[in-house]
Every structure is written in structure tokens, then in C-alpha cells.
Design a protein around this motif. Structure first.
Motif, PDB file in Angstrom:
ATOM      1  N   LYS A   1       3.577   4.016   7.965  1.00  0.00           N
ATOM      2  CA  LYS A   1       3.295   4.045   9.728  1.00  0.00           C
ATOM      3  C   LYS A   1       2.285   2.781   9.768  1.00  0.00           C
ATOM      4  O   LYS A   1       2.437   2.381  11.053  1.00  0.00           O
ATOM      5  CB  LYS A   1       2.548   5.289   9.775  1.00  0.00           C
ATOM      6  CG  LYS A   1       3.402   6.528   9.897  1.00  0.00           C
ATOM      7  CD  LYS A   1       2.764   7.756  10.318  1.00  0.00           C
ATOM      8  CE  LYS A   1       3.755   8.831  10.470  1.00  0.00           C
ATOM      9  NZ  LYS A   1       3.275  10.066  11.422  1.00  0.00           N
ATOM     10  N   GLY A   2       1.487   2.391   8.858  1.00  0.00           N
ATOM     11  CA  GLY A   2       0.617   1.299   9.135  1.00  0.00           C
ATOM     12  C   GLY A   2      -1.011   1.499   8.677  1.00  0.00           C
ATOM     13  O   GLY A   2      -1.023   2.608   7.632  1.00  0.00           O
TER      14      GLY A   2
ATOM     15  N   GLY B   1       2.156   0.572   5.738  1.00  0.00           N
ATOM     16  CA  GLY B   1       1.081   0.988   5.135  1.00  0.00           C
ATOM     17  C   GLY B   1       1.130   1.015   3.799  1.00  0.00           C
ATOM     18  O   GLY B   1       2.193   0.607   3.417  1.00  0.00           O
ATOM     19  N   ILE B   2       0.019   1.121   3.332  1.00  0.00           N
ATOM     20  CA  ILE B   2      -0.198   0.875   1.786  1.00  0.00           C
ATOM     21  C   ILE B   2       0.184   2.296   0.984  1.00  0.00           C
ATOM     22  O   ILE B   2      -0.089   3.230   1.352  1.00  0.00           O
ATOM     23  CB  ILE B   2      -1.683   0.542   1.655  1.00  0.00           C
ATOM     24  CG1 ILE B   2      -2.077  -0.531   2.417  1.00  0.00           C
ATOM     25  CG2 ILE B   2      -1.694   0.385   0.273  1.00  0.00           C
ATOM     26  CD1 ILE B   2      -3.699  -0.875   2.114  1.00  0.00           C
ATOM     27  N   PRO B   3       1.073   2.128   0.048  1.00  0.00           N
ATOM     28  CA  PRO B   3       1.185   3.491  -0.649  1.00  0.00           C
ATOM     29  C   PRO B   3       0.072   3.945  -1.221  1.00  0.00           C
ATOM     30  O   PRO B   3      -1.027   3.597  -1.522  1.00  0.00           O
ATOM     31  CB  PRO B   3       2.031   2.983  -1.928  1.00  0.00           C
ATOM     32  CG  PRO B   3       2.765   1.568  -1.345  1.00  0.00           C
ATOM     33  CD  PRO B   3       1.681   1.054  -0.593  1.00  0.00           C
TER      34      PRO B   3
ATOM     35  N   GLN C   1      -7.928   2.689   5.667  1.00  0.00           N
ATOM     36  CA  GLN C   1      -7.321   3.833   6.012  1.00  0.00           C
ATOM     37  C   GLN C   1      -5.902   3.485   6.247  1.00  0.00           C
ATOM     38  O   GLN C   1      -5.661   2.573   7.037  1.00  0.00           O
ATOM     39  CB  GLN C   1      -7.697   4.628   7.114  1.00  0.00           C
ATOM     40  CG  GLN C   1      -9.079   5.154   7.069  1.00  0.00           C
ATOM     41  CD  GLN C   1      -9.664   5.826   8.283  1.00  0.00           C
ATOM     42  OE1 GLN C   1      -9.626   5.518   9.297  1.00  0.00           O
ATOM     43  NE2 GLN C   1     -10.105   7.154   8.025  1.00  0.00           N
ATOM     44  N   SER C   2      -4.990   4.277   5.375  1.00  0.00           N
ATOM     45  CA  SER C   2      -3.415   3.744   5.809  1.00  0.00           C
ATOM     46  C   SER C   2      -2.571   4.880   5.486  1.00  0.00           C
ATOM     47  O   SER C   2      -2.885   5.967   4.862  1.00  0.00           O
ATOM     48  CB  SER C   2      -3.264   2.814   4.796  1.00  0.00           C
ATOM     49  OG  SER C   2      -1.867   2.213   4.791  1.00  0.00           O
TER      50      SER C   2
END
Length: 68
Positions: free
Chosen positions: A52-53, A1-3, A47-48
Motif C-alpha cells: 500500500k505505501g 510499502g515495506i515488508p 509507518q508502512s
């Protein structure tokens, strides 16, 4: 996932502005191509959750005969 700090930057639209830098070229090009082809009814949402992704939802408008 994106910070989270990067996702906030992206969702604030800053990644979609041409600042002259070569950051987020794919997001910038995708956003502007969707707008050019389909107008304001097209777009995407990211959405991130870090670790997790990431989910990306893209919407393209339909006309009466199918895809425009």
C-alpha cells in the motif's frame, strides 16, 4: 510499502546502528544528522503497509524565534 519483517528491523533501531555494513545508509545518516543538529527532540517515525505505501514523519523542534 515495506515488508513487515524489514519494518520491524528498522523500527527496532537496528538500521540506525553503524554495524560496518553499507545497509540503510540514508536512514543512519538522516537520524544522526537530526540528532547532531537538534538533539533528542528531533527524529522520525516510519509507518508502512506492504503493498500500500509508506509514510515517514519527521519532527524538528521549534524555538521561540522559529526553527532552530
Amino acid at each position: 510499502g515495506i515488508p513487515s519483517h524489514r519494518l520491524e528491523y528498522i523500527n527496532a533501531g537496528k538500521a540506525l546502528q553503524n554495524s560496518g555494513k553499507r545497509l540503510h545508509v540514508g536512514l543512519y545518516n538522516t537520524y544522526h544528522r537530526l540528532k547532531m543538529l537538534y538533539g533528542e527532540r528531533a527524529g522520525f517515525q516510519i509507518q508502512s503497509e506492504e503493498g500500500k505505501g509508506t509514510d515517514v514523519t519527521v519532527w524538528i523542534p521549534l524555538d521561540e524565534g522559529g526553527l532552530t
